[in-house]
Design a protein around this motif. Structure first.
Motif, PDB file in Angstrom:
ATOM      1  N   TYR A  52      -5.566   7.781   8.158  1.00 63.61           N
ATOM      2  CA  TYR A  52      -4.869   6.916   7.191  1.00 63.61           C
ATOM      3  C   TYR A  52      -5.864   6.054   6.417  1.00 63.61           C
ATOM      4  N   LEU A  53      -6.927   5.642   7.060  1.00 66.73           N
ATOM      5  CA  LEU A  53      -7.943   4.856   6.341  1.00 66.73           C
ATOM      6  C   LEU A  53      -8.585   5.713   5.245  1.00 66.73           C
ATOM      7  N   ALA A  54      -8.814   6.995   5.552  1.00 66.74           N
ATOM      8  CA  ALA A  54      -9.338   7.910   4.522  1.00 66.74           C
ATOM      9  C   ALA A  54      -8.403   7.915   3.313  1.00 66.74           C
ATOM     10  N   MET A  55      -7.086   7.946   3.589  1.00 61.19           N
ATOM     11  CA  MET A  55      -6.105   7.967   2.499  1.00 61.19           C
ATOM     12  C   MET A  55      -6.218   6.698   1.652  1.00 61.19           C
ATOM     13  N   LEU A  56      -6.411   5.557   2.336  1.00 62.91           N
ATOM     14  CA  LEU A  56      -6.528   4.294   1.591  1.00 62.91           C
ATOM     15  C   LEU A  56      -7.779   4.277   0.714  1.00 62.91           C
ATOM     16  N   TYR A  57      -8.838   4.944   1.188  1.00 59.49           N
ATOM     17  CA  TYR A  57     -10.054   5.015   0.367  1.00 59.49           C
ATOM     18  C   TYR A  57      -9.988   6.148  -0.660  1.00 59.49           C
ATOM     19  N   GLY A  58      -8.907   6.919  -0.617  1.00 58.47           N
ATOM     20  CA  GLY A  58      -8.752   8.014  -1.578  1.00 58.47           C
ATOM     21  C   GLY A  58      -9.724   9.152  -1.322  1.00 58.47           C
ATOM     22  N   VAL A  59     -10.056   9.371  -0.043  1.00 60.54           N
ATOM     23  CA  VAL A  59     -11.028  10.405   0.285  1.00 60.54           C
ATOM     24  C   VAL A  59     -10.371  11.439   1.204  1.00 60.54           C
ATOM     25  N   ASP A  60     -10.783  12.685   1.063  1.00 54.97           N
ATOM     26  CA  ASP A  60     -10.266  13.766   1.913  1.00 54.97           C
ATOM     27  C   ASP A  60     -10.853  13.586   3.322  1.00 54.97           C
ATOM     28  N   PRO A  61     -10.008  13.432   4.349  1.00 57.76           N
ATOM     29  CA  PRO A  61     -10.561  13.163   5.689  1.00 57.76           C
ATOM     30  C   PRO A  61     -11.343  14.332   6.282  1.00 57.76           C
ATOM     31  N   LYS A  63       3.146   9.682  13.147  1.00 55.73           N
ATOM     32  CA  LYS A  63       3.087  10.706  12.091  1.00 55.73           C
ATOM     33  C   LYS A  63       3.279  10.074  10.708  1.00 55.73           C
ATOM     34  N   PRO A  64       2.826  10.802   9.659  1.00 60.58           N
ATOM     35  CA  PRO A  64       2.897  10.261   8.296  1.00 60.58           C
ATOM     36  C   PRO A  64       4.307   9.882   7.858  1.00 60.58           C
ATOM     37  N   GLU A  65       5.301  10.566   8.405  1.00 61.19           N
ATOM     38  CA  GLU A  65       6.686  10.311   7.974  1.00 61.19           C
ATOM     39  C   GLU A  65       7.183   8.944   8.425  1.00 61.19           C
ATOM     40  N   VAL A  66       6.527   8.326   9.401  1.00 64.26           N
ATOM     41  CA  VAL A  66       6.961   6.995   9.865  1.00 64.26           C
ATOM     42  C   VAL A  66       6.343   5.936   8.946  1.00 64.26           C
ATOM     43  N   PRO A  67       7.184   5.108   8.311  1.00 67.75           N
ATOM     44  CA  PRO A  67       6.652   4.162   7.333  1.00 67.75           C
ATOM     45  C   PRO A  67       5.702   3.129   7.940  1.00 67.75           C
ATOM     46  N   ARG A  68       4.938   2.556   7.047  1.00 71.79           N
ATOM     47  CA  ARG A  68       3.843   1.674   7.453  1.00 71.79           C
ATOM     48  C   ARG A  68       4.286   0.533   8.361  1.00 71.79           C
ATOM     49  N   ASP A  69       5.426  -0.074   8.051  1.00 73.96           N
ATOM     50  CA  ASP A  69       5.835  -1.261   8.807  1.00 73.96           C
ATOM     51  C   ASP A  69       6.127  -0.976  10.272  1.00 73.96           C
ATOM     52  N   MET A  79       0.834  -1.206   0.000  1.00 69.82           N
ATOM     53  CA  MET A  79       0.000   0.000   0.000  1.00 69.82           C
ATOM     54  C   MET A  79       0.865   1.250   0.000  1.00 69.82           C
ATOM     55  N   PRO A  80       1.426   1.560  -1.156  1.00 65.99           N
ATOM     56  CA  PRO A  80       2.360   2.698  -1.218  1.00 65.99           C
ATOM     57  C   PRO A  80       1.703   4.002  -0.802  1.00 65.99           C
ATOM     58  N   VAL A  81       0.360   4.076  -0.943  1.00 63.48           N
ATOM     59  CA  VAL A  81      -0.324   5.328  -0.652  1.00 63.48           C
ATOM     60  C   VAL A  81      -0.002   5.828   0.773  1.00 63.48           C
ATOM     61  N   LEU A  82       0.159   4.908   1.718  1.00 63.24           N
ATOM     62  CA  LEU A  82       0.403   5.328   3.099  1.00 63.24           C
ATOM     63  C   LEU A  82       1.842   5.776   3.337  1.00 63.24           C
ATOM     64  N   ASP A  83       2.698   5.540   2.370  1.00 62.53           N
ATOM     65  CA  ASP A  83       4.072   6.008   2.552  1.00 62.53           C
ATOM     66  C   ASP A  83       4.408   7.187   1.641  1.00 62.53           C
ATOM     67  N   ASP A  84       3.408   7.661   0.898  1.00 64.42           N
ATOM     68  CA  ASP A  84       3.620   8.855   0.078  1.00 64.42           C
ATOM     69  C   ASP A  84       3.196  10.062   0.918  1.00 64.42           C
ATOM     70  N   VAL A  85       4.153  10.529   1.719  1.00 62.89           N
ATOM     71  CA  VAL A  85       3.844  11.531   2.743  1.00 62.89           C
ATOM     72  C   VAL A  85       3.284  12.806   2.130  1.00 62.89           C
ATOM     73  N   ALA A 141       1.799  13.271  -0.718  1.00 63.89           N
ATOM     74  CA  ALA A 141       0.453  13.065  -1.293  1.00 63.89           C
ATOM     75  C   ALA A 141      -0.600  13.079  -0.183  1.00 63.89           C
ATOM     76  N   MET A 142      -0.260  12.531   0.976  1.00 64.34           N
ATOM     77  CA  MET A 142      -1.230  12.531   2.078  1.00 64.34           C
ATOM     78  C   MET A 142      -1.512  13.944   2.559  1.00 64.34           C
ATOM     79  N   TYR A 143      -0.437  14.741   2.705  1.00 65.23           N
ATOM     80  CA  TYR A 143      -0.666  16.135   3.141  1.00 65.23           C
ATOM     81  C   TYR A 143      -1.485  16.899   2.083  1.00 65.23           C
TER      82      TYR A 143
END
Ligand code: F6R
Length: 353
Positions: free
Chosen positions: A328-337, A193-199, A1-7, A9-11
């Motif tokens: 982060y779940l919002a990000m996975l669904y591609g929706v603005d939280p 925080k978003p900067e910390v990778p998913r794992d 799930m690269p979306v959660l590590d694209d800091v 893009a999340m911001y």
């Protein structure tokens, strides 16, 4: 799930600054205590009940107070999410009327009723009609900073009530508990925080487990119950997704029976058990037995232990993980939280009626 590590893009996707507000929650809690300490309140004779009236993000702080105060205050705290106040409200009741916008019609109605019934009132708001009415009526107003979503203002909408109750001689000085909570959250945000990778990011891992599933959040009466409710609300409002919540031991007497059918849908549930070192010893025994009974039917079960020593830190440590996970779940669904168009539409439609 690269979306959660694209800091970045999340911001970028977070147009209302939900991540920024989460980062700033520790300082918000510190400021909230100061705001409550500065409120113009005085002790009441013969106080018999405390009522917190509000809705949604402005009501959950009332539940945090209800649970926090249950073992510490010798009067009950009742949370009212309605136009109408309970019949018992009267001159011996302290009513906190809480509305971040100051324009929620149910809260305005309850405020007017509290005035009619002769209750003592304290208002928490950024302004709006509620702020204006309270100022005209000479009711103490705790004006909290605006510019964030009501659900991001849980520090501002809860912690001042503790300070007010302390100033009224009903609770002890909780400044040490607040300080512990602030420093715990400051260290936790470095992990979440978003900067910390998913794992290595607990909130991102949770979001991944929730993705395309229905989260079921279980807390325990008297400790994590409100946190479970908070997680559910945050998943709804931030990720625009359904979630369920319930509490031990009650869920052992009904909900747990319902893990047999329909098998296919049950495999879409992901269960979180929120734990607290102060959970009743008998409830602690129930966690393992409950898992044995239902674990095989669902996609997964995870237990998360509260951190910190004071009750405030323990509650907020779990709130914080859930708040981050829901964004982060919002990000996975591609929706603005941030935006909650459904709530805005409803309020606008009702305003026309
Ligand atoms: C939006 C949110 C909502 C509002 C609720 C009441 O972030 O959390 O649940 O809190 O619609 O509005 P206020 O808080 O302005 O009284």
């Amino acid at each position: 799930m690269p979306v959660l590590d694209d800091v970045q893009a999340m911001y970028n996707a977070d147009t209302k600054g939900m991540l920024k507000a989460l980062w700033e929650l520790p300082e918000q809690c510190a400021r909230a205590w100061e705001l409550g300490m500065a409120a113009d309140v005085s002790p009441m004779d013969d106080l018999r009940q405390v009522v917190v009236t509000g809705l949604g993000g402005s009501a959950i702080g009332g539940d945090l107070l209800r649970v926090y105060a249950a073992q510490r205050l010798d009067v009950p705290v009742v949370v009212n999410r309605d136009y109408v106040l309970p019949e018992f409200v009267g001159p011996h009741t302290l009513v906190f009327a809480v509305s971040y916008s100051g324009n929620t019609e149910e809260t305005l109605s309850a405020y007017a009723q509290a005035r009619e019934k002769g209750a003592s009132l304290v208002v928490l708001t950024t302004g709006g009609k509620l702020g204006e009415m309270a100022r005209n009526d000479g009711v103490p107003v705790i004006t909290v900073p605006g510019g964030i979503a009501p659900r991001s203002a849980t520090g501002y909408l809860f912690i001042p009530t503790l300070a007010v109750l302390y100033r009224m001689g009903l609770l002890p000085d909780l400044s040490h508990e607040v300080a512990e909570c602030v420093s715990l959250l400051q260290s936790m945000r470095e992990e979440l925080k978003p900067e910390v990778p998913r794992d290595s990011n607990q909130a991102k891992m949770l979001a991944a487990s929730f993705h395309n599933r229905i989260p079921v959040i279980w807390g325990s009466s008297g400790t994590t119950e409100v946190v479970a409710q908070r997680w559910k609300g945050q998943i709804n409002e931030n990720a625009k997704a359904p979630a369920c919540w319930n509490v031990f031991p009650e869920l052992n007497h009904n909900e747990l029976v319902g893990f047999e059918f329909p098998g296919e849908l049950l495999r879409r549930l992901y269960v979180v058990i929120l734990r607290d070192p102060r959970d009743h010893p008998r409830v602690q025994k129930r966690f393992a037995i409950t898992r044995e009974i239902m674990e095989g039917a669902v996609a997964g079960v995870v237990e998360i232990m509260a951190r910190g020593s004071g009750a405030l830190a323990r509650m907020y440590s779990l709130v914080y993980i859930g708040d981050y996970a829901s964004v982060y779940l919002a990000m996975l669904y591609g929706v603005d939280p941030g935006p909650v168009r459904v709530i805005d539409t409803l309020k606008a439609r009702l305003a026309e009626e």
